[in-house]
Design an enzyme around this catalytic site. Structure first.
Site, PDB file in Angstrom:
ATOM      1  N   HIS A  11       0.831  -1.202   0.000  1.00 32.21           N
ATOM      2  CA  HIS A  11       0.000   0.000   0.000  1.00 32.21           C
ATOM      3  C   HIS A  11       0.870   1.258   0.000  1.00 32.21           C
ATOM      4  O   HIS A  11       0.638   2.191  -0.785  1.00 32.21           O
ATOM      5  CB  HIS A  11      -0.906  -0.038   1.231  1.00 32.21           C
ATOM      6  CG  HIS A  11      -1.777   1.153   1.425  1.00 32.21           C
ATOM      7  ND1 HIS A  11      -3.148   1.116   1.241  1.00 32.21           N
ATOM      8  CD2 HIS A  11      -1.497   2.434   1.809  1.00 32.21           C
ATOM      9  CE1 HIS A  11      -3.653   2.322   1.500  1.00 32.21           C
ATOM     10  NE2 HIS A  11      -2.671   3.132   1.858  1.00 32.21           N
ATOM     11  N   GLU A  12       1.882   1.284   0.863  1.00 34.74           N
ATOM     12  CA  GLU A  12       2.744   2.471   0.942  1.00 34.74           C
ATOM     13  C   GLU A  12       3.573   2.639  -0.338  1.00 34.74           C
ATOM     14  O   GLU A  12       3.793   3.765  -0.797  1.00 34.74           O
ATOM     15  CB  GLU A  12       3.647   2.392   2.172  1.00 34.74           C
ATOM     16  CG  GLU A  12       2.909   2.264   3.504  1.00 34.74           C
ATOM     17  CD  GLU A  12       1.783   3.273   3.695  1.00 34.74           C
ATOM     18  OE1 GLU A  12       1.881   4.402   3.164  1.00 34.74           O
ATOM     19  OE2 GLU A  12       0.791   2.928   4.365  1.00 34.74           O
ATOM     20  N   HIS A  54       1.468   4.364  -2.820  1.00 38.06           N
ATOM     21  CA  HIS A  54       1.494   5.829  -2.688  1.00 38.06           C
ATOM     22  C   HIS A  54       2.720   6.404  -3.391  1.00 38.06           C
ATOM     23  O   HIS A  54       2.622   7.411  -4.105  1.00 38.06           O
ATOM     24  CB  HIS A  54       1.499   6.225  -1.213  1.00 38.06           C
ATOM     25  CG  HIS A  54       0.168   6.141  -0.548  1.00 38.06           C
ATOM     26  ND1 HIS A  54      -0.995   6.619  -1.116  1.00 38.06           N
ATOM     27  CD2 HIS A  54      -0.200   5.646   0.669  1.00 38.06           C
ATOM     28  CE1 HIS A  54      -2.013   6.422  -0.296  1.00 38.06           C
ATOM     29  NE2 HIS A  54      -1.554   5.823   0.793  1.00 38.06           N
ATOM     30  N   HIS A  77      -5.773   6.964  -2.023  1.00 35.91           N
ATOM     31  CA  HIS A  77      -6.665   5.982  -1.414  1.00 35.91           C
ATOM     32  C   HIS A  77      -7.905   5.745  -2.269  1.00 35.91           C
ATOM     33  O   HIS A  77      -8.405   6.656  -2.928  1.00 35.91           O
ATOM     34  CB  HIS A  77      -7.106   6.451  -0.023  1.00 35.91           C
ATOM     35  CG  HIS A  77      -6.044   6.307   1.009  1.00 35.91           C
ATOM     36  ND1 HIS A  77      -6.001   7.096   2.143  1.00 35.91           N
ATOM     37  CD2 HIS A  77      -4.979   5.469   1.105  1.00 35.91           C
ATOM     38  CE1 HIS A  77      -4.951   6.743   2.876  1.00 35.91           C
ATOM     39  NE2 HIS A  77      -4.323   5.761   2.260  1.00 35.91           N
TER      40      HIS A  77
END
EC number: 3.4.24.-
Length: 417
Positions: free
Chosen positions: A333-334, A337, A343
């Protein structure tokens, strides 16, 4: 001529199936024990590897036969993959282990088109697989001289903490606000024919992680390998490969103060990465793994769109669960980014995809259409050259991107969202 080697072990369910047991993922309330049967096809005269390129295992789940097809993840490690730790006097020790014959695989279940698998075979079968739409975990039972493995579902793991786990990124800007001057993506004809993005990842584990594992850095390294293997299952459909460039364990002390504020820790890690790590280890993304409990429900934070900016290609992740799959999703997930993804919102129609703002108890390991659109926009607007070229060691903070034209100066606040 093909010689088929069968290691015959009976397939059986454990007689006290359903009782509670403590496994690596935590306390498991309902499970069954199986004895996998390995089926390996070897070409006559072929050199025997410790870990074959392809393998098959058979076992039963709920009485139904399962044939697990596995293929070695040959792009898991960079050619110059390194492992770093520190001696008691602070001396940095870096080794370059041979990683060609490794034990990390991806695969599928025979006759199940929607199935997936991410498995290590280092010491028995350990990992997870999707079968008939449900996710199962498998790991060896620590019984002397036994081939017994536990198979269980995620919902059967006792939850240590029901508090929702969150990413600390707050959406309040659009990615096209970051760079005012677009630049040209200079790729060779060969790179243009095969535009597969490659993230060369370094994982840095702090002293709290080393202490958590009682100084056993091999456990941390295995955790990193397992996470990246699973992340590739998520990222490959996006045309992205996550490659382990290295892993570093701070065995003696931390090199900056690791704070409960995820934002402050991210700032500090990004600064240390520029001043230290980037000068000695080629990579284009770095993730900081800590056992420090971040403030509130936050378990991760990263710079949005920072992947090819020398200052901001970083994220921080709290080791918040014993479940390897959830840790892989959190770090993935990071990294998302860093790759320009924001999101997932209500209109994304995916409550449990990788970029959901909360860590879902039953993640899909997929990216939503929103994430795909964010990533494609990032590629179009930012032209991130570093994803398509092998990273080189650099002593500079910023890199010219078109002739002598430097990147426009970007502040931390521009990236922190």
């Amino acid at each position: 001529m093909i010689e088929v080697l069968l290691v015959t072990i009976c397939l059986a369910a454990f007689p006290y199936q359903g009782s509670s047991i403590i496994l690596e993922s935590g306390n498991v309330n309902d499970y069954e024990v199986v004895y996998p049967r390995k089926i390996t096809a070897l070409s006559e005269g072929a050199a025997q590897q410790k870990y074959e390129d392809t393998m098959q295992y058979e076992f039963k789940v709920n009485g139904e036969p399962v044939v697990l097809h596995l293929e070695k993840n040959k792009e898991l490690f960079a050619k110059d993959y390194s492992e770093t730790h520190y001696s008691p006097d602070g001396t940095r020790i870096t080794t370059y282990p041979s990683v060609e014959d490794h034990c990390y695989y991806q695969g599928r279940i025979h006759n199940d088109a929607d199935s997936t698998a991410s498995i290590s075979t280092c010491n028995g079968l350990k990992g997870h697989f999707k079968f008939h739409g449900e996710r199962y975990f498998i790991e060896p039972l620590k019984l002397p001289g036994s081939e017994a493995h536990a198979v269980y579902k995620y919902e059967n793991i006792e939850k240590e903490d029901e508090t929702p786990k969150m990413c600390g990124v707050i959406q309040k800007w659009k990615s096209d606000e970051l760079i005012k001057k677009p630049f040209r993506l200079n790729l060779t004809p060969q790179q243009q024919e095969s535009p597969q993005a490659k993230v060369y990842l370094v994982i840095v584990a702090d002293k709290s992680m080393v202490d958590k594992h009682n100084g056993n850095i091999k456990k941390i390294e295995e955790q990193g390998h397992q996470m990246v293997n699973t992340m590739n299952e998520c990222y490959r459909p996006m045309g992205i490969i996550i490659i382990m460039a290295g892993i570093e364990c701070w065995t003696t002390n931390d090199f900056f103060e690791v704070k409960s504020s995820a934002k402050e820790t991210l700032y500090s890690f990004a600064k240390w990465r520029v001043e230290d790590l980037s000068k000695r280890k080629p990579h284009n993304d770095a993730q900081f793994l800590t056992n420090k409990d971040f403030d509130g429900n936050t378990v991760g934070l990263a710079f949005v769109g920072g992947i090819c900016n020398e200052k901001y290609c970083a994220g921080v992740v709290q080791d918040h669960t014993k479940v390897p799959l959830l840790m892989a999703i959190t770090m993935g997930h990071e990294i998302g980014h860093n790759l320009g993804m924001e999101h997932d919102e209500a209109n994304c129609k995916c409550k449990a995809c990788v970029m959901a703002p909360e860590v879902n108890n039953n993640p899909t390991k997929k990216f939503s259409d929103c994430s795909r659109n964010y990533y494609q926009k990032f590629l179009k607007d930012r032209k991130p050259e570093c994803l398509f070229k092998k990273p080189l060691r650099t002593d500079t903070v910023s890199t010219p991107v078109s002739g002598n034209e430097p990147l426009e100066v970007i502040t931390m606040d521009d990236f922190y969202a």
